[in-house]
Design an enzyme around this catalytic site. Structure first.
Site, PDB file in Angstrom:
ATOM      1  N   PHE A   1      36.940  20.570  86.438  1.00 31.10           N
ATOM      2  CA  PHE A   1      37.944  20.544  85.372  1.00 31.10           C
ATOM      3  C   PHE A   1      37.576  19.634  84.204  1.00 31.10           C
ATOM      4  O   PHE A   1      38.245  19.666  83.170  1.00 31.10           O
ATOM      5  CB  PHE A   1      39.330  20.140  85.912  1.00 31.10           C
ATOM      6  CG  PHE A   1      39.932  21.133  86.868  1.00 31.10           C
ATOM      7  CD1 PHE A   1      40.390  22.356  86.430  1.00 31.10           C
ATOM      8  CD2 PHE A   1      40.025  20.840  88.224  1.00 31.10           C
ATOM      9  CE1 PHE A   1      40.941  23.282  87.311  1.00 31.10           C
ATOM     10  CE2 PHE A   1      40.585  21.753  89.118  1.00 31.10           C
ATOM     11  CZ  PHE A   1      41.040  22.978  88.653  1.00 31.10           C
TER      12      PHE A   1
ATOM     13  N   ASP B   1      34.231  26.796  90.300  1.00 31.70           N
ATOM     14  CA  ASP B   1      32.829  26.561  89.968  1.00 31.70           C
ATOM     15  C   ASP B   1      32.778  25.949  88.583  1.00 31.70           C
ATOM     16  O   ASP B   1      33.806  25.866  87.897  1.00 31.70           O
ATOM     17  CB  ASP B   1      31.972  27.834  90.083  1.00 31.70           C
ATOM     18  CG  ASP B   1      32.482  29.002  89.264  1.00 31.70           C
ATOM     19  OD1 ASP B   1      33.516  28.852  88.569  1.00 31.70           O
ATOM     20  OD2 ASP B   1      31.854  30.066  89.297  1.00 31.70           O
TER      21      ASP B   1
ATOM     22  N   HIS C   1      47.336  27.552  90.666  1.00 30.06           N
ATOM     23  CA  HIS C   1      46.286  27.011  89.802  1.00 30.06           C
ATOM     24  C   HIS C   1      46.864  26.628  88.439  1.00 30.06           C
ATOM     25  O   HIS C   1      47.824  27.246  87.971  1.00 30.06           O
ATOM     26  CB  HIS C   1      45.192  28.075  89.637  1.00 30.06           C
ATOM     27  CG  HIS C   1      43.909  27.551  89.089  1.00 30.06           C
ATOM     28  ND1 HIS C   1      43.679  27.451  87.732  1.00 30.06           N
ATOM     29  CD2 HIS C   1      42.787  27.112  89.699  1.00 30.06           C
ATOM     30  CE1 HIS C   1      42.467  26.978  87.529  1.00 30.06           C
ATOM     31  NE2 HIS C   1      41.906  26.750  88.716  1.00 30.06           N
TER      32      HIS C   1
ATOM     33  N   TYR D   1      32.416  25.082  84.595  1.00 28.95           N
ATOM     34  CA  TYR D   1      32.648  25.850  83.380  1.00 28.95           C
ATOM     35  C   TYR D   1      31.359  26.569  82.997  1.00 28.95           C
ATOM     36  O   TYR D   1      30.262  26.017  83.122  1.00 28.95           O
ATOM     37  CB  TYR D   1      33.064  24.929  82.240  1.00 28.95           C
ATOM     38  CG  TYR D   1      34.408  24.271  82.430  1.00 28.95           C
ATOM     39  CD1 TYR D   1      35.558  25.022  82.647  1.00 28.95           C
ATOM     40  CD2 TYR D   1      34.542  22.885  82.367  1.00 28.95           C
ATOM     41  CE1 TYR D   1      36.804  24.419  82.802  1.00 28.95           C
ATOM     42  CE2 TYR D   1      35.782  22.265  82.519  1.00 28.95           C
ATOM     43  CZ  TYR D   1      36.902  23.042  82.738  1.00 28.95           C
ATOM     44  OH  TYR D   1      38.127  22.438  82.885  1.00 28.95           O
TER      45      TYR D   1
END
Length: 248
Positions: free
Chosen positions: A106, A93, A215, A95
């Site tokens: 990102f 989701d 991740h 930041y």
């Protein structure tokens, strides 16, 4: 491109010509027509009405900050048109800190400090491709080349990760991934972490390249993100299928 995103902003209660709250979007923007056609049915479904009600309540509440800014909720779709998309990166989701989210997973705007996961992404890009470490964290330069930077949930409350998960966004973004899997050929999906890998379970592996790893978070990057060579592998696949590689 047609000015249809204005309709979505009205639906979300983010456009008001008479009474404007400072933190809400007040300008018309556009959404790419290919995405509009692919996702048209989603906007008519009951879950999407419930989703818009929930998102509108939070954006309208003076005691709650929600990210990204309203104008950027669908930024990933606008930045990477449906027919131009070649690579898909799936995040969790947006930041949840002030000034960070810009609608592309990102990514942060120039001048905003790079979050740790983004730093690790760039470290792998440098090690994998030999590209220099970038001056900023703005990934719009990827998006304009056909990289869809898609979060699973498109909005979030300030300092509350996953606060808008489970309210309908995942259904909408699942439909996005499904449309790409069914209607396009020879795309590359980069799925990092359990949530992204789970979201890509139904992608047609006979038609697309799906690359998975842990991740890029500092908690997991050393367990398989570093050294995954996803960026060169993606470009090799694109070139093998007659597509221009990405300048990472």
């Amino acid at each position: 491109m047609k000015s249809v995103h204005f309709l979505y902003l009205c639906t979300f209660g983010l456009y008001d010509t008479t009474c404007i709250q400072a933190k809400l979007l007040t300008m018309e923007v556009r959404i790419e027509k290919g995405w509009k056609e692919c996702l048209r049915d989603e906007f008519e479904k009951p879950y999407f009405k419930a989703l818009t009600d929930a998102v509108r309540r939070d954006y309208s509440d003076p005691g709650i900050n929600v990210y990204p800014p309203g104008k950027d909720i669908f930024a990933a779709y606008d930045a990477s048109p449906f027919e131009n998309t070649k690579v898909v990166i799936i995040g969790q989701d947006p930041y949840h800190g002030p000034g960070q989210a810009n609608g592309l997973c990102f990514s942060v705007a120039p001048g905003v400090a790079m979050p740790p996961s983004l730093i690790n992404i760039f470290k792998e890009v440098c090690a994998d491709t030999g590209a220099p470490f970038p001056a900023d964290g703005d990934l719009s330069r990827w998006a304009t080349q056909g990289v869809l930077l898609l979060n699973s949930a498109l909005t979030v409350r300030e300092h509350q990760p996953k606060s808008h998960s489970g309210i309908g966004w995942e259904t909408f973004t699942d439909a996005t991934v499904d449309a790409l899997s069914r209607k396009r050929d020879n795309l590359v999906f980069l799925l990092w972490g359990k949530d992204a890998i789970r979201k890509g379970e139904k992608i047609d592996r006979d038609r697309h390249l799906v690359l998975t790893s842990v991740h890029p978070s500092p908690l997991s990057a050393h367990r398989g993100f570093f050294g995954n060579h996803h960026f060169t592998r993606a470009n090799e696949y694109l070139k093998a299928h007659g597509k221009t590689p990405i300048e990472w």
